[in-house]
Design a protein around this motif. Structure first.
Motif, PDB file in Angstrom:
ATOM      1  N   THR A  80      34.413  30.874  40.711  1.00 59.59           N
ATOM      2  CA  THR A  80      35.579  31.717  40.343  1.00 59.59           C
ATOM      3  C   THR A  80      35.083  32.734  39.055  1.00 59.59           C
ATOM      4  OG1 THR A  80      37.106  30.220  41.125  1.00 59.59           O
ATOM      5  CG2 THR A  80      37.717  31.829  39.361  1.00 59.59           C
TER       6      THR A  80
ATOM      7  N   LEU B 254      37.011  35.902  36.451  1.00 58.93           N
ATOM      8  CA  LEU B 254      38.007  36.319  35.873  1.00 58.93           C
ATOM      9  C   LEU B 254      37.644  37.846  35.756  1.00 58.93           C
ATOM     10  CD1 LEU B 254      38.761  33.450  33.231  1.00 58.93           C
ATOM     11  CD2 LEU B 254      40.017  34.024  35.396  1.00 58.93           C
TER      12      LEU B 254
ATOM     13  N   ARG C 223      47.781  35.692  33.696  1.00 52.07           N
ATOM     14  CA  ARG C 223      46.564  36.500  33.975  1.00 52.07           C
ATOM     15  C   ARG C 223      46.290  37.654  33.114  1.00 52.07           C
ATOM     16  NH1 ARG C 223      46.648  35.938  40.669  1.00 52.07           N
ATOM     17  NH2 ARG C 223      46.276  33.594  40.473  1.00 52.07           N
TER      18      ARG C 223
ATOM     19  N   PRO D  38      41.834  35.705  38.383  1.00 55.24           N
ATOM     20  CA  PRO D  38      40.975  34.782  38.966  1.00 55.24           C
ATOM     21  C   PRO D  38      40.847  35.101  40.469  1.00 55.24           C
ATOM     22  CG  PRO D  38      43.074  33.278  38.672  1.00 55.24           C
ATOM     23  CD  PRO D  38      43.214  34.908  37.986  1.00 55.24           C
TER      24      PRO D  38
ATOM     25  N   THR E  59      37.240  34.567  43.748  1.00 62.97           N
ATOM     26  CA  THR E  59      36.074  34.170  43.836  1.00 62.97           C
ATOM     27  C   THR E  59      34.952  35.136  43.685  1.00 62.97           C
ATOM     28  OG1 THR E  59      36.152  34.794  46.378  1.00 62.97           O
ATOM     29  CG2 THR E  59      37.049  32.666  45.776  1.00 62.97           C
TER      30      THR E  59
END
Length: 353
Positions: free
Chosen positions: A5, A7, A323, A329, A331
């Motif tokens: 993951t 950000l 967020r 977030p 992949t």
């Protein structure tokens, strides 16, 4: 496939998405609006209808399935109702115009009902319901979708899992917002599970032979299951009447599929129903009633210690705040796929560290 993951700052994601859409030829204002919709939906935590959709939208804009500069027009107007044609537009743009028209009619008549046909996938229905709430309006947003949902006992898909959203304003606070669809889960949740390499719960979908499955790929190739069985099936039929049929547009199996027919226009129909509460009462009266309802709901005693009853819309607001502070977030695989969309234009997102 990487499940790591990363950000991503929402400001960077918005700029990148806007620039990609503009490079694809969309007018600057439309590109900015669509980018805001994609990222805002992701900020709310509705990842199934968020930035992941840029992949298919960019493909369809590039191959001509979506018109870059559509000639959206009003076909008929009578009193508080109107019928519009989206001219194969990106759904965000058609839905924006339909909602603007519905709000205008509601300000004039107390209610506005606008249908938009010949459009395409418009993301999360709650986007447009919230736009009405910002204008002090109550809104019900509906759209039909390609056939992708089974009826109780059917072997294959019968009709679409049509989305529906509702919003009501508080004027001095966040609105009440409810956004769902007529299947147990939105199809985008299967896309997200597939992209992450995860299984799905039994009860979400069936495979092409009508058998329960926990494989998102098999579910996408089969059919979604209706929300609450026959109830979701009947509500979906109601939405089909209030969108495709009432707009004299395309319905059921004649609607194009976003993924299975990427080079064809979907010819989707939307319905924006907007009501002006101030046509019936003063703003302070409406706000007092809404606030009292919300407070009484939230004061409900809960079984588990420390638990609180969530009012519709609060989860999205909390997710957005988190967020915006920490980053979105996603992949590493999705991040790389998004960057590939911008490669032909020399565009790329870069993460610090």
């Amino acid at each position: 496939m990487s499940t790591a993951t990363v950000l991503v700052p929402h400001e960077m994601l918005t700029r990148y998405t806007r620039d990609v859409l503009a490079k694809l030829g969309m007018p600057e204002t439309d590109a900015a609006y669509a980018a805001d919709c994609l990222v805002q939906t992701t900020l709310w935590g509705i990842d199934s209808h968020g930035i992941i959709r840029l992949l298919i939208y960019s493909e369809r804009l590039g191959n001509g399935a979506l018109k870059i500069s559509p000639a959206i027009r009003t076909i008929k107007e009578f009193g508080a109702t109107a019928l519009m044609d989206g001219d194969a537009c990106l759904g965000y743009i058609g839905a924006r115009e339909a909602m603007k028209k519905a709000i205008s009619l509601a300000k004039q008549h107390g209610i506005g009902s606008v249908l938009m046909r010949n459009s395409n996938h418009f993301g999360a229905a709650g986007i447009y319901a919230r736009e009405a709430a910002k204008e002090g309006m109550i809104a019900l947003v509906m759209s039909n979708t390609p056939v992708n949902m089974a009826a109780p006992g059917s072997k294959g898909p019968v009709l679409g899992n049509h989305p529906i959203a509702f919003a009501a304003p508080l004027f001095d606070d966040h609105p009440m917002v409810f956004d769902t669809c007529m299947s147990e889960v939105a199809g985008g949740k299967l896309l997200v599970a597939k992209e992450k390499g995860e299984k799905i719960p039994f009860g979400w979908a069936v495979d092409k032979d009508g058998n329960p499955t926990d494989d998102p790929a098999a579910g996408l190739a089969g059919a979604f299951l209706p929300l609450a069985g026959h109830k979701g099936y009947c509500f979906a039929l109601m939405e089909e009447v209030l969108t495709g049929l009432l707009s004299h547009g395309v319905f059921l199996g004649d609607i194009g599929h976003l993924f299975k027919q990427p080079k064809e226009t979907c010819h989707i129909s939307h319905h924006m129903l907007v009501m002006n509460p101030l046509a019936l009462m003063e703003e302070k009266e409406w706000t007092a009633s809404m606030r009292e309802m919300r407070n009484r709901i939230k004061e409900t005693p809960m079984r588990d210690a420390g638990a609180k009853l969530i009012f519709p819309g609060e989860i999205e607001e909390m997710c957005e705040a988190k967020r915006k502070k920490e980053g979105i977030p996603m992949t590493a695989t999705l991040f790389e796929s998004l960057n590939k969309v911008g490669e032909p234009f020399g565009l790329a997102m870069k993460l610090n560290g």
